[in-house]
Enzyme design. Structure first.
Site, PDB file in Angstrom:
ATOM      1  N   ASP A 115      65.035 -23.611 -13.882  1.00  0.00           N
ATOM      2  CA  ASP A 115      64.104 -24.662 -13.508  1.00  0.00           C
ATOM      3  C   ASP A 115      64.672 -25.367 -12.273  1.00  0.00           C
ATOM      4  O   ASP A 115      65.780 -25.098 -11.817  1.00  0.00           O
ATOM      5  CB  ASP A 115      63.863 -25.622 -14.683  1.00  0.00           C
ATOM      6  CG  ASP A 115      62.535 -26.346 -14.542  1.00  0.00           C
ATOM      7  OD1 ASP A 115      61.991 -26.813 -15.553  1.00  0.00           O
ATOM      8  OD2 ASP A 115      62.023 -26.426 -13.404  1.00  0.00           O
TER       9      ASP A 115
HETATM   10  C1  GLC Z   1      59.536 -28.538 -12.321  1.00  0.00           C
HETATM   11  C2  GLC Z   1      59.114 -28.191 -13.733  1.00  0.00           C
HETATM   12  C3  GLC Z   1      58.667 -26.766 -13.901  1.00  0.00           C
HETATM   13  C4  GLC Z   1      58.078 -26.247 -12.608  1.00  0.00           C
HETATM   14  C5  GLC Z   1      59.175 -26.222 -11.575  1.00  0.00           C
HETATM   15  C6  GLC Z   1      58.654 -25.765 -10.210  1.00  0.00           C
HETATM   16  O1  GLC Z   1      60.642 -29.397 -12.362  1.00  0.00           O
HETATM   17  O2  GLC Z   1      60.026 -28.482 -14.775  1.00  0.00           O
HETATM   18  O3  GLC Z   1      57.711 -26.767 -14.971  1.00  0.00           O
HETATM   19  O4  GLC Z   1      57.561 -24.942 -12.809  1.00  0.00           O
HETATM   20  O5  GLC Z   1      59.821 -27.468 -11.435  1.00  0.00           O
HETATM   21  O6  GLC Z   1      57.746 -26.696  -9.732  1.00  0.00           O
END
Ligand code: GLC
Length: 720
Positions: free
Chosen positions: A263
């Site tokens: 993430d």
């Molecule tokens: C964010 C979220 C995730 C998302 C990623 C890219 O922090 O936790 O759900 O897909 O970053 O945007």
């Protein structure tokens, strides 16, 4: 490209080029623009450290993708196409209802259609892969990301998540309308202590196996290409560095050989969580847990090559990770067409939006849940004066927190939807107060009351702003923000022909307004055609049929709250509003939700006539076919979502008093009877036993038709 050619490409790449495949940057960091990012600002390394990278996120158009792809492909010895990723959670330009709402349609075909439409728009917008579906198991609406989830039942979540996977991926990823998908957030992210986002989750293996893991597995089984570990520490170790979760369960037990992406900045945050000493340590921990792509932290870009040179990571591990990334690109056909069919012409997406608005309206209608109706709905279409009151009366911000690239100027407001439906009526729109948390300004309520007094009927639109749910948006209270409860009291007191329409991304504590509201219609964040859907539902042009995919609490003090509860040794045996000493209940609140999982009204009535299991004795592993017969005893056509729940009466571990086991939709005309035939899979009869096995134990099961906490017809069957 054939597999052998892909292998030859990999073998021809330098270590730096292969590590580059494992690096993802924000478009903004590459194009030095200030495009929207979905997390803390990303690190910007030296040009040399950023020379090779494999994927990009958070860009805003096909034109940007095409420009960057051309630029990247024009350099380097081995120009490997970039993978462009985005969060297409509930629509790209056309906003569909939030996933928690769509799950309440109990209609996987509809969910699949919405994903397919979103995929076509996003692919036209230059997206190759979406970070969808999110199927985190949720039990606590203080956590703002419940809006992205498919609710509190893993069986329903798995079905809805798999439908999204199928909708986005289609039959062939090289199709220009198809997107690869990344299921998230693996695992336990929906159980943060205190309901506070990013907080740790402490879950037993039993609870993980029974409740928190199955929906991810269902999405991987449906073909998800990628999976994203969650930010949270799970039982003391952040998911991306959790060997049990990432190696033992995901790779060894589930045999997932797809790609894992961290993430946002999660590798660097291992240092903050006190798990990694420094960026190199973070890179090693993540790589040893099979994390193939580092999303924007730069730890792989800055430290992985040195870690290989120091023998902390083998080049074989790099090769495995790089090949997984190359495979996703190859599956999408990017080596043959690095642009995946996208056109720089913005009208390409615009044309699709016009096609998809009807579907968006249908989805908003079928996701809406009529919680309460004292008979005031549907309003008569002959009304002459309608007051549309509240902070959401004329708001276009009803599209949800993850509406990606949607243009809220295209949203139909409630007032506009009613005007379009009733062109001859006099529509008065008054906000009455704001929906902002902590805004105590009630100075406009009197004006709202006067509008209500002068109207034939009132549409009172209240709730939570769309920025109040979603990532990082936890609340310690889940009541209506600001002066809205006062507005509801005063307006319903001024005109009893009032429907309260709710907007927001989480189940709210509606106790305070429930008593004074003649009708309650939960619209969630309904998307681009939200206003159209509200108008058609309230005036009976469309029939409400949605159900709740997550419980609505009586009080935040009940949280976490979920329908699949265990009986305890001292279950409450007095009426809900009474207290029973020395039993599992509260002195100051009932145990049950205000509105239960599976609850939802229609504009008619259904009588359940018969629940007929095909067998009453099954061998372990046999599915159970059940026929339910029901009759529409009302005056309007209606659609009923027939739900079956089972209860394993005696088992080696405590099992829930009710568990959703099957569901089906049936529409019946007034006076018409009909039958639905449902199959309760033997999988629903399984439990995770003390020895850590998934088993079906012999014994008696209860099965009922109805919805959580509301059995209508009950039978039993026995597994031998
Ligand atoms: C964010 C979220 C995730 C998302 C990623 C890219 O922090 O936790 O759900 O897909 O970053 O945007």
């Amino acid at each position: 490209m054939k597999a052998e050619a892909l292998k030859e490409l990999l073998d021809s790449m330098s270590l730096a080029e292969k590590i580059g495949q494992l690096v993802q940057w924000n478009y903004a960091a590459l194009a030095m623009t200030d495009a929207e990012v979905t997390g803390p600002e990303t690190l910007r390394l030296s040009a040399d450290a950023m020379k090779y990278f494999g994927s990009v996120l958070n860009f805003s158009s096909a034109d940007e993708m095409i420009r960057l792809q051309k630029q990247y492909m024009s350099g380097g010895e081995h120009p490997v196409p970039l993978l462009f990723m985005m969060d297409v959670i509930h629509g790209y330009r056309t906003a569909f209802p939030i996933p928690l709402a769509q799950a309440g349609s109990f209609d996987p075909d509809l969910v699949r259609e919405c994903a397919k439409a979103a995929s076509a728009e996003a692919a036209a917008g230059g997206v190759h892969l979406t970070f969808t579906p999110m199927v985190d198991h949720v039990r606590d609406p203080r956590w703002g990301r419940v809006m992205e989830s498919c609710g509190e039942d893993p069986y329903l979540s798995g079905i809805m998540g798999a439908a999204q996977v199928e909708g986005f991926r289609g039959k062939d990823l090289t199709d220009k309308n198809a997107l690869a998908v990344c299921v998230k957030h693996y695992a336990g992210y929906g159980a943060p202590e205190g309901g506070r986002d990013y907080n740790q989750a402490e879950l037993s293996e039993h609870v993980l196996r029974e409740w928190y893991l199955p929906a991810y597995k269902a999405c991987l089984d449906a073909g998800a290409d990628m999976i994203m570990p969650s930010f949270n520490a799970l039982n003391g170790i952040p998911s991306v560095a959790n060997p049990w979760l990432m190696n033992q369960v995901l790779r060894d037990e589930w045999h997932f050989n797809g790609t894992v992406i961290s993430d946002y900045n999660a590798l660097d945050e291992l240092i903050t969580q006190g798990i990694a000493e420094n960026r190199r340590h973070a890179a090693v921990l993540a790589m040893n847990c099979g994390c193939d792509i580092d999303m924007v932290s730069g730890c792989y870009a800055s430290d992985l090559e040195k870690a290989v040179r120091d023998g902390l990571i083998s080049e074989e591990q790099i090769n495995t990770a790089a090949m997984r990334v190359l495979k996703v690109k190859n599956d999408l056909g990017l080596f043959e067409d690095p642009f995946h069919g996208a056109s720089a012409d913005p009208e390409t997406v615009g044309n699709l939006v016009r096609q998809h608005r009807t579907l968006a309206e249908k989805a908003a209608v079928e996701s809406a849940v009529l919680l309460k109706n004292n008979g005031v709905l549907p309003f008569a279409g002959s009304v002459k004066k309608v007051a549309v009151i509240g902070p959401f009366a004329s708001s276009r911000e009803i599209v949800g927190a993850w509406c990606c690239n949607c243009d809220t100027s295209e949203t139909v407001t409630v007032a506009e939807g009613i005007r379009a439906l009733l062109p001859d009526a006099e529509i008065t729109a008054v906000s009455g107060c704001s929906a902002r948390i902590g805004d105590k300004d009630g100075s406009m309520i009197n004006e709202a009351v006067r509008a209500a007094e002068n109207a034939d009927c009132v549409v009172l639109c209240v709730g939570e702003e769309m920025e109040c749910s979603g990532e990082g948006r936890s609340r310690a209270s889940v009541t209506l923000p600001g002066m809205q409860a006062e507005l509801v009291r005063r307006v319903t007191g001024a005109n009893p022909v009032t429907a309260v329409v709710l907007f927001g991304g989480r189940p709210l504590d509606l106790t305070e307004i429930d008593a004074v509201s003649p009708a309650l219609l939960e619209m969630w964040m309904p998307g681009t055609e939200g206003g159209t859907a509200v108008a058609k539902l309230l005036f009976g042009v469309a029939e409400p049929c949605g159900r709740l995919a997550m419980s609505f609490p009586k009080s935040v003090g009940q949280l976490p709250l979920f329908y699949a509860r265990s009986n305890t040794g001292r279950p409450k045996q007095v009426p809900e509003d009474e207290y029973q000493p020395y039993c599992s209940n509260y002195m100051d609140c009932g145990n049950l939700p205000l509105y239960s999982f599976g609850h939802g009204l229609t504009y008619t009535e259904f009588r359940y006539d018969e629940l007929r299991p095909e067998k009453t004795v099954l061998r372990a592993g046999e599915d159970l076919n059940v026929t339910v017969r029901l009759t529409n005893t009302g005056k309007r056509t209606g659609t009923e979502i027939v739900q079956l729940y089972i209860n394993d009466k005696v088992s080696s571990v405590v099992t829930p008093v009710q568990k959703l086991a099957a569901f089906a939709k049936i529409s019946l005309a007034p006076g018409e009877s009909g039958e639905v035939r449902l199959t309760v899979s033997s999988e629903r009869m399984r439990l995770w036993n003390f020895s850590g096995q998934s088993v079906i134990e012999p014994g008696e099961f209860e099965i009922f038709a109805g919805y959580a906490d509301h059995p209508l017809l009950t039978r039993t069957f026995t597994v031998i």
